[in-house]
Design a protein around this motif. Structure first.
Motif, PDB file in Angstrom:
ATOM      1  N   SER A 189       0.833  -1.206   0.000  1.00  0.00           N
ATOM      2  CA  SER A 189       0.000   0.000   0.000  1.00  0.00           C
ATOM      3  C   SER A 189       0.870   1.260   0.000  1.00  0.00           C
ATOM      4  CB  SER A 189      -0.969  -0.003   1.177  1.00  0.00           C
ATOM      5  OG  SER A 189      -0.267  -0.013   2.391  1.00  0.00           O
ATOM      6  N   ALA A 190       2.007   1.237   0.679  1.00  0.00           N
ATOM      7  CA  ALA A 190       2.915   2.379   0.661  1.00  0.00           C
ATOM      8  C   ALA A 190       3.479   2.601  -0.738  1.00  0.00           C
ATOM      9  CB  ALA A 190       4.038   2.186   1.669  1.00  0.00           C
ATOM     10  N   LEU A 191       3.795   1.508  -1.425  1.00  0.00           N
ATOM     11  CA  LEU A 191       4.302   1.617  -2.791  1.00  0.00           C
ATOM     12  C   LEU A 191       3.227   2.183  -3.712  1.00  0.00           C
ATOM     13  CD1 LEU A 191       6.536   1.102  -4.821  1.00  0.00           C
ATOM     14  CD2 LEU A 191       5.676  -1.219  -5.079  1.00  0.00           C
ATOM     15  N   ALA A 192       1.993   1.708  -3.562  1.00  0.00           N
ATOM     16  CA  ALA A 192       0.891   2.218  -4.381  1.00  0.00           C
ATOM     17  C   ALA A 192       0.661   3.704  -4.106  1.00  0.00           C
ATOM     18  CB  ALA A 192      -0.372   1.416  -4.107  1.00  0.00           C
ATOM     19  N   ASP A 193       0.728   4.109  -2.844  1.00  0.00           N
ATOM     20  CA  ASP A 193       0.556   5.528  -2.502  1.00  0.00           C
ATOM     21  C   ASP A 193       1.654   6.383  -3.128  1.00  0.00           C
ATOM     22  OD1 ASP A 193      -1.686   4.921  -1.041  1.00  0.00           O
ATOM     23  OD2 ASP A 193      -0.654   4.960   0.913  1.00  0.00           O
ATOM     24  N   ALA A 194       2.897   5.880  -3.108  1.00  0.00           N
ATOM     25  CA  ALA A 194       4.013   6.629  -3.681  1.00  0.00           C
ATOM     26  C   ALA A 194       3.848   6.784  -5.190  1.00  0.00           C
ATOM     27  CB  ALA A 194       5.329   5.934  -3.361  1.00  0.00           C
ATOM     28  N   VAL A 195       3.407   5.724  -5.860  1.00  0.00           N
ATOM     29  CA  VAL A 195       3.203   5.795  -7.310  1.00  0.00           C
ATOM     30  C   VAL A 195       2.066   6.754  -7.624  1.00  0.00           C
ATOM     31  CG1 VAL A 195       2.455   4.460  -9.321  1.00  0.00           C
ATOM     32  CG2 VAL A 195       4.176   3.527  -7.770  1.00  0.00           C
ATOM     33  N   ARG A 196       0.993   6.683  -6.847  1.00  0.00           N
ATOM     34  CA  ARG A 196      -0.145   7.572  -7.051  1.00  0.00           C
ATOM     35  C   ARG A 196       0.263   9.035  -6.865  1.00  0.00           C
ATOM     36  NH1 ARG A 196      -3.242   4.999  -3.465  1.00  0.00           N
ATOM     37  NH2 ARG A 196      -3.612   3.159  -4.693  1.00  0.00           N
ATOM     38  N   ALA A 197       1.042   9.299  -5.811  1.00  0.00           N
ATOM     39  CA  ALA A 197       1.479  10.673  -5.542  1.00  0.00           C
ATOM     40  C   ALA A 197       2.407  11.186  -6.634  1.00  0.00           C
ATOM     41  CB  ALA A 197       2.176  10.742  -4.184  1.00  0.00           C
ATOM     42  N   ALA A 198       3.272  10.330  -7.144  1.00  0.00           N
ATOM     43  CA  ALA A 198       4.188  10.754  -8.209  1.00  0.00           C
ATOM     44  C   ALA A 198       3.427  11.031  -9.491  1.00  0.00           C
ATOM     45  CB  ALA A 198       5.254   9.692  -8.443  1.00  0.00           C
ATOM     46  N   GLY A 199       2.354  10.287  -9.751  1.00  0.00           N
ATOM     47  CA  GLY A 199       1.574  10.481 -10.966  1.00  0.00           C
ATOM     48  C   GLY A 199       0.715  11.726 -10.931  1.00  0.00           C
ATOM     49  N   THR A 200       0.313  12.161  -9.748  1.00  0.00           N
ATOM     50  CA  THR A 200      -0.566  13.320  -9.650  1.00  0.00           C
ATOM     51  C   THR A 200       0.181  14.605  -9.321  1.00  0.00           C
ATOM     52  OG1 THR A 200      -1.009  12.864  -7.319  1.00  0.00           O
ATOM     53  CG2 THR A 200      -2.540  11.939  -8.928  1.00  0.00           C
TER      54      THR A 200
END
Length: 135
Positions: A83-94
């Motif tokens: 979930s931390a990895l998914a949050d980091a990817v989401r934050a980098a994309g937005t």
């Protein structure tokens, strides 16, 4: 971003990038090498080993090896890690992309030297170093 991806410790052996599963500690006073479960924190005088290097462990001649109960299976990512990895990817994309600045123009060496002379003139210090232009 408030969450960070947990980093897995890797094997201390050179050129080995496998995940560490055990910790090796040398007890020099007793001439003993102790292989135990992976320590909670990385210590400066211990060595984290992967399952391959932990099973092939040998000690110097005359030393004893103590192998404590160690689970040599590679750790799998936990739900928190994923979930931390998914949050980091989401934050980098937005994240808003900032425009890259144009390369700075090369300063004029004569103007730079004049500015340096002006700064040093007021301080009463002698100038002993000189900036040479790149060729």
């Amino acid at each position: 971003m408030t969450s960070a991806v947990a980093r897995t410790r890797t094997c201390s052996r050179a050129a080995c990038g496998a995940a560490a599963v055990a910790t090796l500690t040398y007890v020099y006073a007793d001439q003993t090498a102790v292989l135990g479960p992976l320590a909670t924190f990385a210590e400066p005088h211990t060595y984290d080993l992967c399952s391959t290097h932990a099973t092939r462990l040998t000690a110097p001649r005359g030393w004893d090896v103590v192998k404590l109960a160690v689970d040599l299976s590679e750790p799998s990512p936990s739900e928190d890690d994923l979930s931390a990895l998914a949050d980091a990817v989401r934050a980098a994309g937005t994240a808003e992309r900032q425009p890259t600045p144009a390369p700075a123009a090369r300063p004029d060496p004569a103007a730079q030297e004049a500015a340096t002379e002006e700064l040093l003139a007021g301080s009463g210090r002698r100038r002993h170093l000189r900036l040479l232009p790149e060729d």
